[in-house]
Write a protein that holds these residues in place. Sequence first.
Motif, PDB file in Angstrom:
ATOM      1  N   GLY A  27      84.069  43.840 -47.720  1.00  0.00           N
ATOM      2  CA  GLY A  27      83.313  44.650 -47.190  1.00  0.00           C
ATOM      3  C   GLY A  27      83.617  45.025 -45.794  1.00  0.00           C
ATOM      4  O   GLY A  27      82.843  45.875 -45.389  1.00  0.00           O
ATOM      5  N   ASP A  53      80.371  43.297 -54.999  1.00  0.00           N
ATOM      6  CA  ASP A  53      79.650  43.742 -54.030  1.00  0.00           C
ATOM      7  C   ASP A  53      78.242  42.835 -54.050  1.00  0.00           C
ATOM      8  O   ASP A  53      77.984  42.392 -52.975  1.00  0.00           O
ATOM      9  N   GLU A  54      77.833  42.958 -55.250  1.00  0.00           N
ATOM     10  CA  GLU A  54      76.415  42.195 -55.368  1.00  0.00           C
ATOM     11  C   GLU A  54      76.665  40.758 -55.080  1.00  0.00           C
ATOM     12  O   GLU A  54      75.742  39.857 -54.640  1.00  0.00           O
ATOM     13  N   ASN A  56      79.071  39.221 -53.398  1.00  0.00           N
ATOM     14  CA  ASN A  56      78.947  38.707 -51.931  1.00  0.00           C
ATOM     15  C   ASN A  56      77.717  38.900 -51.324  1.00  0.00           C
ATOM     16  O   ASN A  56      77.380  38.209 -50.289  1.00  0.00           O
ATOM     17  N   ARG A  57      76.734  39.960 -51.820  1.00  0.00           N
ATOM     18  CA  ARG A  57      75.583  39.846 -50.919  1.00  0.00           C
ATOM     19  C   ARG A  57      74.795  38.555 -51.450  1.00  0.00           C
ATOM     20  O   ARG A  57      74.068  37.996 -50.615  1.00  0.00           O
ATOM     21  N   GLY A  60      76.091  35.867 -49.292  1.00  0.00           N
ATOM     22  CA  GLY A  60      75.546  36.009 -47.921  1.00  0.00           C
ATOM     23  C   GLY A  60      76.316  35.194 -46.794  1.00  0.00           C
ATOM     24  O   GLY A  60      75.820  35.076 -45.636  1.00  0.00           O
ATOM     25  N   ARG A  62      80.201  35.830 -45.001  1.00  0.00           N
ATOM     26  CA  ARG A  62      81.427  36.560 -44.732  1.00  0.00           C
ATOM     27  C   ARG A  62      82.521  35.472 -45.216  1.00  0.00           C
ATOM     28  O   ARG A  62      83.690  35.789 -45.647  1.00  0.00           O
TER      29      ARG A  62
END
Length: 139
Positions: A27, A53-54, A56-57, A60, A62
């Motif tokens: 990201g 992406d979802e 890794n969201r 929460g 990095r």
Amino acid sequence: MNTADRSIALVDAAMRRRFYFQPLFPGKPPLDGLLRKWLKKHNLPADRADLLDELNRAIGDRDAAVGPSYLMTTQAASEKGLARIWKNAIMPLLEERHLGDGTDINLRYGLDALRKRLKQAAVPTPVHLPRQHAGDTAQ
């Protein structure tokens, strides 16, 4: 922090003092968009990048984010291959991360759960405009 963790932390600190450190976080540049570009170049389904992406969201953090290399394979093109990668490579990482904390990792990080959240996010939210009353004039 146990003895092994402290030893690893000391080695990590020593390595950072002696070598140039280039952070690589999903990201963030230079990894941002890498999977999406790779999928397009190889004519593979772009939704794999959306799923990552979802994921890794949902993670929460990095430092715990999952990188694109897991899905940069033609095996990820089929549903069966994607499910195999998810089950055997990605989910074990998350199981270890949440060991003993009671998190239902399938509910939080499973393919079905992520797809459901992506689908819900794609549904447009209706816009509610104020009603015009009979005595109001349009301007």
